[in-house]
Enzyme design. Sequence first.
Site, short mmCIF file in Angstrom:
data_model
loop_
_atom_site.label_atom_id
_atom_site.label_comp_id
_atom_site.label_asym_id
_atom_site.label_seq_id
_atom_site.Cartn_x
_atom_site.Cartn_y
_atom_site.Cartn_z
CB CYS A 210 12.87 -13.18 45.31
SG CYS A 210 12.93 -11.63 44.37
CG ASN B 15 8.70 -22.22 39.17
OD1 ASN B 15 9.37 -21.33 39.67
ND2 ASN B 15 7.84 -21.98 38.21
N GLY B 16 9.82 -23.73 36.47
CA GLY B 16 10.85 -23.26 35.55
C GLY B 16 10.67 -23.81 34.15
N PRO C 287 3.83 -17.10 42.65
CG PRO C 287 5.06 -17.10 44.65
CD PRO C 287 4.57 -18.00 43.56
#
Length: 331
Positions: free
Chosen positions: A102, A204-205, A18
């Site tokens: 975030c 993720n990353g 997202p």
Amino acid sequence: MIKIGNIELPEFPLLLAPMEDVSDPPFRRLCKMHGADLMYSEFISSEGLIRDAIKSRKKLDIFDYERPVGIQIFGGDEEAMAMSARIVETVNPDLVDINFGCPVKKVVCKGAGAGVLKDIDLMVRLTKAVVRSTHLPVTVKTRLGWDSTSINIDEVAERLQETGIKALTIHARTRAQMYKGEADWEHISRIKQNPNIEIPIFGNGDIDSSEKALEYKQKYACDGIMIGRAAIGYPWIFNEIKHFFRTGEHLPEPTISDRLLAVKQHAEWSVEWKGERLGLVEMRQHYSNYFRGVPHFKEFRKKFLEVFTLAEMDALISETQEFYTHYQEQV
């Protein structure tokens, strides 16, 4: 096969992250078409949903061709998060995702997103509030911790699993790193080795190539990979990775025609969803990404930024195609 509640995903799914101002329905549609297995909305403010803010409500738009698709919410108040989860449920997504990752200041200052990383008890209470308020599977996306001196992902993973979440995505950076420095997937590997962890763990990353996706899959043993920035302007990355997993070979790079088709589809779907003027104005951030590394695109970039109708877009796409066809004949 990987299961998130009653959602069945392939054995090693590729997820679209997202991303604010990026992961809207037109962009998600392209990524789905090119192999994304699970996608999420842009993150939505729980307070905005409760206030009935138009921008927040618009982000609830999902379409059947996207499924499975999750809606991601963020906030720092238990009651607001519970209420927003109930609002989300009315549009019937496949799951609800909570953003505890975030790093942007305006989100963190409200005690939301990565701001919650400083207070695991609050993170647990917020998650419980969402899990209790919806029958949908609840998942979480978070980071390793606030900074390198307060990495708490081991405790977070166990305690969030106890709340009843069905999967956890870990961006392998701290909030202090923002999007800089190297993501440290060793922490993800350690979570996967924890015998108490039973839910799927997605990494993720830094995944920006088929080789890296395969290396991280084998090295860190996560259950799937979430791809964010590498998909911007390059939705082909999902099928490229899947093909490389299967065959060890690379798919041919997208041609100029492929790139122009993606721009045309993205623009048409953007107009369909937002209206002609707004849809094309908001496309402007994408053009350079679709043509990253393509010689001489600078000459066309300004023209794309001046397009206000689909008719102008079609004419410019034809002009661009003609130029590159001629250019390739000369090379």
